[in-house]
Design a protein around this motif. Sequence first.
Motif, PDB file in Angstrom:
ATOM      1  N   ASP A  79      18.178   4.790  -7.526  1.00 35.23           N
ATOM      2  CA  ASP A  79      18.198   4.066  -8.797  1.00 35.23           C
ATOM      3  C   ASP A  79      18.319   2.559  -8.556  1.00 35.23           C
ATOM      4  O   ASP A  79      19.237   2.090  -7.877  1.00 35.23           O
ATOM      5  N   GLY A  80      17.368   1.802  -9.104  1.00 35.30           N
ATOM      6  CA  GLY A  80      17.382   0.350  -8.982  1.00 35.30           C
ATOM      7  C   GLY A  80      16.940  -0.180  -7.631  1.00 35.30           C
ATOM      8  O   GLY A  80      17.041  -1.383  -7.382  1.00 35.30           O
ATOM      9  N   ARG A  81      16.435   0.679  -6.759  1.00 33.35           N
ATOM     10  CA  ARG A  81      16.068   0.254  -5.416  1.00 33.35           C
ATOM     11  C   ARG A  81      14.548   0.267  -5.240  1.00 33.35           C
ATOM     12  O   ARG A  81      13.813   0.851  -6.032  1.00 33.35           O
ATOM     13  N   GLU A  82      14.107  -0.377  -4.175  1.00 33.40           N
ATOM     14  CA  GLU A  82      12.672  -0.506  -3.921  1.00 33.40           C
ATOM     15  C   GLU A  82      12.205   0.593  -2.971  1.00 33.40           C
ATOM     16  O   GLU A  82      12.782   0.794  -1.899  1.00 33.40           O
ATOM     17  N   ILE A  83      11.141   1.271  -3.366  1.00 32.71           N
ATOM     18  CA  ILE A  83      10.597   2.381  -2.591  1.00 32.71           C
ATOM     19  C   ILE A  83       9.153   2.059  -2.228  1.00 32.71           C
ATOM     20  O   ILE A  83       8.373   1.612  -3.075  1.00 32.71           O
ATOM     21  N   THR A  84       8.812   2.301  -0.978  1.00 32.37           N
ATOM     22  CA  THR A  84       7.424   2.146  -0.540  1.00 32.37           C
ATOM     23  C   THR A  84       6.959   3.457   0.065  1.00 32.37           C
ATOM     24  O   THR A  84       7.616   4.007   0.959  1.00 32.37           O
ATOM     25  N   THR A  85       5.843   3.960  -0.428  1.00 30.91           N
ATOM     26  CA  THR A  85       5.242   5.170   0.118  1.00 30.91           C
ATOM     27  C   THR A  85       3.943   4.784   0.819  1.00 30.91           C
ATOM     28  O   THR A  85       3.513   3.630   0.786  1.00 30.91           O
ATOM     29  N   ILE A  86       3.306   5.753   1.418  1.00 29.64           N
ATOM     30  CA  ILE A  86       2.055   5.484   2.127  1.00 29.64           C
ATOM     31  C   ILE A  86       0.999   4.905   1.186  1.00 29.64           C
ATOM     32  O   ILE A  86       0.158   4.103   1.602  1.00 29.64           O
ATOM     33  N   GLU A  87       1.066   5.265  -0.104  1.00 33.22           N
ATOM     34  CA  GLU A  87       0.090   4.750  -1.068  1.00 33.22           C
ATOM     35  C   GLU A  87       0.235   3.249  -1.287  1.00 33.22           C
ATOM     36  O   GLU A  87      -0.726   2.585  -1.679  1.00 33.22           O
ATOM     37  N   GLY A  88       1.442   2.717  -1.055  1.00 33.38           N
ATOM     38  CA  GLY A  88       1.673   1.294  -1.297  1.00 33.38           C
ATOM     39  C   GLY A  88       1.719   0.454  -0.037  1.00 33.38           C
ATOM     40  O   GLY A  88       2.066  -0.727  -0.092  1.00 33.38           O
ATOM     41  N   LEU A  89       1.361   1.054   1.099  1.00 30.32           N
ATOM     42  CA  LEU A  89       1.451   0.314   2.356  1.00 30.32           C
ATOM     43  C   LEU A  89       0.395  -0.778   2.448  1.00 30.32           C
ATOM     44  O   LEU A  89       0.628  -1.838   3.049  1.00 30.32           O
ATOM     45  N   SER A  90      -0.750  -0.555   1.865  1.00 34.20           N
ATOM     46  CA  SER A  90      -1.805  -1.575   1.829  1.00 34.20           C
ATOM     47  C   SER A  90      -2.257  -1.759   0.386  1.00 34.20           C
ATOM     48  O   SER A  90      -2.176  -0.817  -0.411  1.00 34.20           O
ATOM     49  N   PRO A  91      -2.719  -2.940   0.003  1.00 32.87           N
ATOM     50  CA  PRO A  91      -3.125  -3.176  -1.384  1.00 32.87           C
ATOM     51  C   PRO A  91      -4.333  -2.341  -1.763  1.00 32.87           C
ATOM     52  O   PRO A  91      -5.215  -2.073  -0.934  1.00 32.87           O
ATOM     53  N   GLU A  92      -4.374  -1.906  -3.012  1.00 34.91           N
ATOM     54  CA  GLU A  92      -5.497  -1.108  -3.484  1.00 34.91           C
ATOM     55  C   GLU A  92      -6.784  -1.923  -3.420  1.00 34.91           C
ATOM     56  O   GLU A  92      -6.873  -3.029  -3.938  1.00 34.91           O
ATOM     57  N   GLY A  93      -7.773  -1.377  -2.768  1.00 37.28           N
ATOM     58  CA  GLY A  93      -9.054  -2.068  -2.632  1.00 37.28           C
ATOM     59  C   GLY A  93      -9.061  -3.116  -1.532  1.00 37.28           C
ATOM     60  O   GLY A  93     -10.102  -3.730  -1.269  1.00 37.28           O
ATOM     61  N   GLY A  94      -7.911  -3.325  -0.878  1.00 37.57           N
ATOM     62  CA  GLY A  94      -7.821  -4.317   0.185  1.00 37.57           C
ATOM     63  C   GLY A  94      -7.950  -3.684   1.552  1.00 37.57           C
ATOM     64  O   GLY A  94      -8.211  -2.482   1.688  1.00 37.57           O
ATOM     65  N   PRO A  95      -7.746  -4.478   2.602  1.00 31.52           N
ATOM     66  CA  PRO A  95      -7.828  -3.934   3.963  1.00 31.52           C
ATOM     67  C   PRO A  95      -6.671  -2.990   4.254  1.00 31.52           C
ATOM     68  O   PRO A  95      -5.608  -3.068   3.639  1.00 31.52           O
ATOM     69  N   LEU A  96      -6.895  -2.112   5.197  1.00 31.60           N
ATOM     70  CA  LEU A  96      -5.839  -1.192   5.601  1.00 31.60           C
ATOM     71  C   LEU A  96      -4.726  -1.952   6.309  1.00 31.60           C
ATOM     72  O   LEU A  96      -4.936  -3.017   6.892  1.00 31.60           O
ATOM     73  N   HIS A  97      -3.536  -1.385   6.232  1.00 31.13           N
ATOM     74  CA  HIS A  97      -2.415  -1.927   7.001  1.00 31.13           C
ATOM     75  C   HIS A  97      -2.762  -1.801   8.491  1.00 31.13           C
ATOM     76  O   HIS A  97      -3.449  -0.851   8.899  1.00 31.13           O
ATOM     77  N   PRO A  98      -2.316  -2.751   9.328  1.00 34.70           N
ATOM     78  CA  PRO A  98      -2.619  -2.661  10.758  1.00 34.70           C
ATOM     79  C   PRO A  98      -2.260  -1.318  11.390  1.00 34.70           C
ATOM     80  O   PRO A  98      -2.980  -0.836  12.271  1.00 34.70           O
ATOM     81  N   MET A  99      -1.176  -0.695  10.927  1.00 33.87           N
ATOM     82  CA  MET A  99      -0.800   0.593  11.507  1.00 33.87           C
ATOM     83  C   MET A  99      -1.772   1.680  11.078  1.00 33.87           C
ATOM     84  O   MET A  99      -2.118   2.575  11.872  1.00 33.87           O
ATOM     85  N   GLN A 100      -2.221   1.641   9.838  1.00 33.75           N
ATOM     86  CA  GLN A 100      -3.208   2.618   9.388  1.00 33.75           C
ATOM     87  C   GLN A 100      -4.499   2.486  10.190  1.00 33.75           C
ATOM     88  O   GLN A 100      -5.087   3.486  10.623  1.00 33.75           O
ATOM     89  N   GLN A 101      -4.925   1.256  10.382  1.00 33.32           N
ATOM     90  CA  GLN A 101      -6.153   1.020  11.134  1.00 33.32           C
ATOM     91  C   GLN A 101      -6.000   1.459  12.586  1.00 33.32           C
ATOM     92  O   GLN A 101      -6.920   2.041  13.176  1.00 33.32           O
ATOM     93  N   ALA A 102      -4.829   1.226  13.147  1.00 35.29           N
ATOM     94  CA  ALA A 102      -4.587   1.619  14.536  1.00 35.29           C
ATOM     95  C   ALA A 102      -4.615   3.145  14.688  1.00 35.29           C
ATOM     96  O   ALA A 102      -5.112   3.665  15.698  1.00 35.29           O
TER      97      ALA A 102
END
Length: 226
Positions: free
Chosen positions: A137-160
């Motif tokens: 509650d009230g905290r920031e969560i990041t999932t795999i869907e939010g690791l790279s911007p939508e329509g943008g380049p992949l995160h370096p780890m995803q690309q690797a």
Amino acid sequence: MQDKTSRPSPLRGAQSKQETAGETDTGGGLLAPHLLTRRQFTTGSIAVASGLSTLGSACAGSNAPATSADTSVRLLVNGTRAELDIDLRSSLLDVLREQLQLTGAKKGCDHGQCGACTVHLDGRRVASCLTPAVQADGREITTIEGLSPEGGPLHPMQQAFIDQDALQCGYCTPGQIMAAVACVREGNAGSAEQIREYMSGNLCRCGAYAGILAAIQQAAPEIGGT
């Protein structure tokens, strides 16, 4: 010598003794315990047990406290705010998958042992299957869907992971990538031995560990934190 065919049956004799002693059946079908057959005893026991069970259930239903309670939580998931009504028993994984439809985090063992459900909570990796949703509650969560911007380049780890062919069936890959990013940011990607140690909580049943190690080593300089 008495003819065997003229002997009274045991049951008939028992009934005669009962009537003589005044222990006649009163209409309820119950006889003295020493006069019951096994079938009669079993039938009566089942009937009595069923009645008690029904009574107990009725009492429990009317007086037992509620087994669950609902509450509201406010989450910041992948940069988007969401206010949800949840069951107090819900895990963060279940809320992400079932209420927010973010199915990248996978439910593998559901005991925090495989790492397939790894997400970031305030920047730190957690096993979301073991994390109560109310704690987010009230905290920031990041999932795999939010690791790279939508329509943008992949995160370096995803690309690797793609470059190094660090996956086979792909089921554990989202959790592997989230754990790998955290591993680098925590400063634990300085050597192959260190990476193996700090990635040991994420299992790959396909055995793609060599590719995963190579992917982390490739992405680490771009991410920083080593």
